[in-house]
Design a protein around this motif. Structure first.
Motif, PDB file in Angstrom:
ATOM      1  N   GLU A  86       0.975  -1.319  -0.213  1.00  0.00           N
ATOM      2  CA  GLU A  86      -0.162   0.140  -0.202  1.00  0.00           C
ATOM      3  C   GLU A  86       0.783   1.205  -0.069  1.00  0.00           C
ATOM      4  N   VAL A  87       1.235   1.644  -1.135  1.00  0.00           N
ATOM      5  CA  VAL A  87       2.065   2.889  -1.458  1.00  0.00           C
ATOM      6  C   VAL A  87       1.284   3.920  -2.060  1.00  0.00           C
ATOM      7  N   ALA A  88       1.450   5.313  -1.520  1.00  0.00           N
ATOM      8  CA  ALA A  88       0.647   6.129  -2.440  1.00  0.00           C
ATOM      9  C   ALA A  88       1.587   6.725  -3.645  1.00  0.00           C
ATOM     10  N   TYR A  89       1.138   6.941  -4.678  1.00  0.00           N
ATOM     11  CA  TYR A  89       1.904   6.781  -5.988  1.00  0.00           C
ATOM     12  C   TYR A  89       1.878   8.633  -6.214  1.00  0.00           C
ATOM     13  N   VAL A  90       3.095   9.007  -6.518  1.00  0.00           N
ATOM     14  CA  VAL A  90       3.097  10.850  -7.163  1.00  0.00           C
ATOM     15  C   VAL A  90       2.561  10.290  -8.657  1.00  0.00           C
ATOM     16  N   HIS A  91       2.974   9.513  -9.403  1.00  0.00           N
ATOM     17  CA  HIS A  91       2.424   8.991 -10.682  1.00  0.00           C
ATOM     18  C   HIS A  91       2.780   7.626 -10.910  1.00  0.00           C
ATOM     19  N   PRO A  92       2.270   6.880 -11.879  1.00  0.00           N
ATOM     20  CA  PRO A  92       2.207   5.615 -12.201  1.00  0.00           C
ATOM     21  C   PRO A  92       3.650   5.453 -12.916  1.00  0.00           C
ATOM     22  N   VAL A  93       3.886   4.330 -13.485  1.00  0.00           N
ATOM     23  CA  VAL A  93       5.092   4.412 -14.486  1.00  0.00           C
ATOM     24  C   VAL A  93       4.981   5.147 -15.576  1.00  0.00           C
ATOM     25  N   LYS A  94       5.890   6.044 -15.839  1.00  0.00           N
ATOM     26  CA  LYS A  94       6.064   6.581 -17.386  1.00  0.00           C
ATOM     27  C   LYS A  94       7.277   6.582 -17.963  1.00  0.00           C
ATOM     28  N   GLU A  95       7.473   6.780 -19.113  1.00  0.00           N
ATOM     29  CA  GLU A  95       8.640   6.752 -19.863  1.00  0.00           C
ATOM     30  C   GLU A  95       9.048   8.001 -20.077  1.00  0.00           C
ATOM     31  N   HIS A  96      10.323   8.474 -19.827  1.00  0.00           N
ATOM     32  CA  HIS A  96      10.868   9.966 -19.982  1.00  0.00           C
ATOM     33  C   HIS A  96      11.233  10.054 -21.536  1.00  0.00           C
ATOM     34  N   SER A  97      11.482  11.228 -22.260  1.00  0.00           N
ATOM     35  CA  SER A  97      11.812  11.411 -23.577  1.00  0.00           C
ATOM     36  C   SER A  97      13.052  10.420 -23.895  1.00  0.00           C
ATOM     37  N   TRP A  98      13.887  10.278 -22.901  1.00  0.00           N
ATOM     38  CA  TRP A  98      15.213   9.284 -23.166  1.00  0.00           C
ATOM     39  C   TRP A  98      14.909   7.872 -23.172  1.00  0.00           C
ATOM     40  N   GLY A  99      13.827   7.634 -22.764  1.00  0.00           N
ATOM     41  CA  GLY A  99      13.465   6.180 -22.766  1.00  0.00           C
ATOM     42  C   GLY A  99      13.570   5.516 -21.333  1.00  0.00           C
ATOM     43  N   GLN A 100      14.082   6.257 -20.177  1.00  0.00           N
ATOM     44  CA  GLN A 100      13.924   5.714 -19.052  1.00  0.00           C
ATOM     45  C   GLN A 100      12.592   5.710 -18.294  1.00  0.00           C
ATOM     46  N   ARG A 101      12.342   4.523 -17.991  1.00  0.00           N
ATOM     47  CA  ARG A 101      10.764   4.254 -17.441  1.00  0.00           C
ATOM     48  C   ARG A 101      11.151   4.371 -15.911  1.00  0.00           C
ATOM     49  N   VAL A 102      10.190   5.394 -15.230  1.00  0.00           N
ATOM     50  CA  VAL A 102      10.287   5.736 -13.855  1.00  0.00           C
ATOM     51  C   VAL A 102       8.886   5.496 -13.012  1.00  0.00           C
ATOM     52  N   VAL A 103       8.816   5.407 -11.642  1.00  0.00           N
ATOM     53  CA  VAL A 103       7.730   5.456 -11.175  1.00  0.00           C
ATOM     54  C   VAL A 103       7.947   6.339  -9.738  1.00  0.00           C
ATOM     55  N   ARG A 104       7.188   7.158  -9.375  1.00  0.00           N
ATOM     56  CA  ARG A 104       7.461   8.203  -8.120  1.00  0.00           C
ATOM     57  C   ARG A 104       6.344   7.852  -7.103  1.00  0.00           C
ATOM     58  N   ILE A 105       6.894   7.490  -5.761  1.00  0.00           N
ATOM     59  CA  ILE A 105       6.002   7.279  -4.748  1.00  0.00           C
ATOM     60  C   ILE A 105       6.366   8.121  -3.803  1.00  0.00           C
ATOM     61  N   TYR A 106       5.509   7.954  -2.596  1.00  0.00           N
ATOM     62  CA  TYR A 106       5.596   8.663  -1.589  1.00  0.00           C
ATOM     63  C   TYR A 106       5.998   7.692  -0.390  1.00  0.00           C
ATOM     64  N   ASP A 107       6.815   8.356   0.512  1.00  0.00           N
ATOM     65  CA  ASP A 107       7.309   7.087   1.745  1.00  0.00           C
ATOM     66  C   ASP A 107       6.223   7.872   2.853  1.00  0.00           C
ATOM     67  N   PRO A 108       6.295   7.153   4.006  1.00  0.00           N
ATOM     68  CA  PRO A 108       5.291   7.502   4.902  1.00  0.00           C
ATOM     69  C   PRO A 108       5.243   9.028   5.186  1.00  0.00           C
ATOM     70  N   ASP A 109       6.152   9.690   5.126  1.00  0.00           N
ATOM     71  CA  ASP A 109       6.121  11.130   5.497  1.00  0.00           C
ATOM     72  C   ASP A 109       6.285  12.012   4.296  1.00  0.00           C
ATOM     73  N   LYS A 110       5.671  11.476   3.185  1.00  0.00           N
ATOM     74  CA  LYS A 110       5.459  12.281   1.876  1.00  0.00           C
ATOM     75  C   LYS A 110       6.777  13.024   1.246  1.00  0.00           C
ATOM     76  N   HIS A 111       7.798  12.179   1.398  1.00  0.00           N
ATOM     77  CA  HIS A 111       9.003  12.129   0.807  1.00  0.00           C
ATOM     78  C   HIS A 111       8.813  11.716  -0.603  1.00  0.00           C
ATOM     79  N   ILE A 112       9.201  12.270  -1.663  1.00  0.00           N
ATOM     80  CA  ILE A 112       9.125  11.881  -2.886  1.00  0.00           C
ATOM     81  C   ILE A 112      10.170  10.877  -3.223  1.00  0.00           C
ATOM     82  N   ILE A 113      10.019   9.639  -3.427  1.00  0.00           N
ATOM     83  CA  ILE A 113      10.880   8.670  -3.898  1.00  0.00           C
ATOM     84  C   ILE A 113      10.657   8.307  -5.496  1.00  0.00           C
ATOM     85  N   GLU A 114      11.756   8.388  -6.186  1.00  0.00           N
ATOM     86  CA  GLU A 114      11.805   8.088  -7.597  1.00  0.00           C
ATOM     87  C   GLU A 114      12.668   6.788  -7.725  1.00  0.00           C
TER      88      GLU A 114
END
Length: 152
Positions: A86-114
């Motif tokens: 059960e994680v809160a997502y900043v956004h689901p998986v997306k692909e940047h223009s250079w081709g790298q796929r990333v996902v960003r989530i929040y840790d329990p204190d709302k720090h963004i983790i990529e």
């Protein structure tokens, strides 16, 4: 001068340690009670001690102005595993223009983790999909030397 560790202030250090262990596979390598260092060098500091260090109660969380960045060699497997938690997502998986796929989530204190796909894995994925080394370099906006190193 040498940069040593990024540090996050956390409201509940045990909850945060459990999150980083379970979700990202990190583990505690140094335990100073109010401060714990995890594999990779990420340090966690209790809110109480941090307030004492800086001399104020004015500490904010969830600012959306920074992130802690990780790379994962087995990105697809990580994303599948991430769905178990059960994680809160900043956004689901997306692909940047250079081709790298990333996902960003929040840790329990709302720090963004990529969590990003390892760049060498991106290059190998492009080559395995039939791109020439030159096409991969152009798509990734990297020098040919990087692509050549990935091919070794």
């Amino acid at each position: 001068m040498e940069m040593k560790n990024p540090m996050l202030v956390v409201t509940d250090i045990n909850r945060s340690v459990a999150f980083y262990e379970k979700v990202l596979g990190l583990r505690v390598v140094m335990d100073f009670g109010a401060n714990k260092t995890l594999t990779g060098g990420l340090a966690l500091q209790t809110l109480k001690s941090w307030r004492e260090f800086i001399g104020t109660d004015d500490v904010a969380f969830g600012g959306k102005n920074s992130e802690v960045y990780f790379e994962e060699d087995q990105f697809d497997e990580f994303v599948k595993r991430l769905k178990q938690y059960e994680v809160a997502y900043v956004h689901p998986v997306k692909e940047h223009s250079w081709g790298q796929r990333v996902v960003r989530i929040y840790d329990p204190d709302k720090h963004i983790i990529e969590i990003g796909e390892n760049m060498k894995a991106v290059c190998k994925r492009f080559l395995d999909d039939g791109m020439t080394p030159e096409q991969a370099a152009k798509r990734m906006d990297v020098p040919m030397e990087f692509v050549e190193a990935c091919m070794r």
